[in-house]
Scaffold this active site. Sequence first.
Site, short mmCIF file in Angstrom:
data_model
loop_
_atom_site.label_atom_id
_atom_site.label_comp_id
_atom_site.label_asym_id
_atom_site.label_seq_id
_atom_site.Cartn_x
_atom_site.Cartn_y
_atom_site.Cartn_z
N HIS A 1 -1.60 1.33 -4.28
CA HIS A 1 -2.05 2.71 -4.08
C HIS A 1 -1.24 3.71 -4.92
O HIS A 1 -1.23 4.90 -4.64
CB HIS A 1 -2.01 3.11 -2.60
CG HIS A 1 -3.06 2.42 -1.79
ND1 HIS A 1 -3.11 2.46 -0.41
CD2 HIS A 1 -4.13 1.66 -2.16
CE1 HIS A 1 -4.15 1.77 0.02
NE2 HIS A 1 -4.78 1.26 -1.01
N GLN B 1 0.84 -1.19 0.00
CA GLN B 1 0.00 0.00 0.00
C GLN B 1 0.88 1.25 0.00
O GLN B 1 0.36 2.36 -0.07
CB GLN B 1 -0.89 0.01 1.25
CG GLN B 1 -1.88 -1.14 1.29
CD GLN B 1 -2.46 -1.33 2.67
OE1 GLN B 1 -1.97 -2.10 3.48
NE2 GLN B 1 -3.52 -0.60 2.96
N CYS C 1 -6.31 12.91 -18.99
CA CYS C 1 -5.98 11.86 -19.97
C CYS C 1 -4.99 10.85 -19.36
O CYS C 1 -4.71 10.90 -18.17
CB CYS C 1 -5.44 12.48 -21.26
SG CYS C 1 -3.76 13.12 -21.15
ZN ZN Z 1 -3.71 15.20 -20.28
#
Ligand code: ZN
Length: 236
Positions: free
Chosen positions: A106, A86, A117
């Site tokens: 994580h 984690q 994006c």
């Molecule tokens: Zn981007």
Amino acid sequence: MRVLVLTGAGVSAESGIPTFRGKDGYWRNLDPAKLATPEAFARDPKLVWEWYRERRQRIRSARPNAAHAAIAKLAQHADEFLLVTQNVDDLHARSGLRADKMVQIHGDIFVTRCSRCDFGFTEGMEEQQEIPKCTRCAALMRPGVVWFGEQLPWKELQRVENYLDRGACDLVIVAGTTATFGYIVDWALRASPERFRGELIEVNPEETPLSEFATQRIHESAAVALPKIVDQVITS
Ligand SMILES: [Zn+2]
């Protein structure tokens, strides 16, 4: 020997990286659990970046401890091995554990990725001062970690699922995590089904939701307990 190791903040804390819990975790009187959220980033991305940049610097100056070293050693001796951590720091990697034997469930604090994006990259030593913007879509870049309330990364999840699907483990070690996330308990139990009789060792000074299922409970810190456990496993 097929092995699964699950680690959490307790393992990094012994290298001087503060956990989110308790007074030590506070930064400029702010609760990190409230900074590590999409809401905090939307409200004040500069503040969130400042916190992560300080944390990155702190991690860079930290050293892996005996727990990290023991886990890397165990990986070399096991036929099949997976660490699911984690922790978003690079201390397991710096102790010599190969990337294909490790899942950072994580995320990775040294990754900077786009908030919109899929563009991202791993940061070098030089920290920028301003809030980075994506060179592809101009949205704000963010740290490559999983914040509270966010889903776990799909690719990493698949790697854990694939490892669990391939069969039960002879040895499962859960160290330095209070297992407050249900999936940690779920993975430990799936890897060590009762009918299979593998070892499920929990290393934690405190009681956790996993404790009642452990075949061995060690109330010590990971840096103290893990070298002993690994030496025992290797010599037996
Ligand atoms: Zn981007």
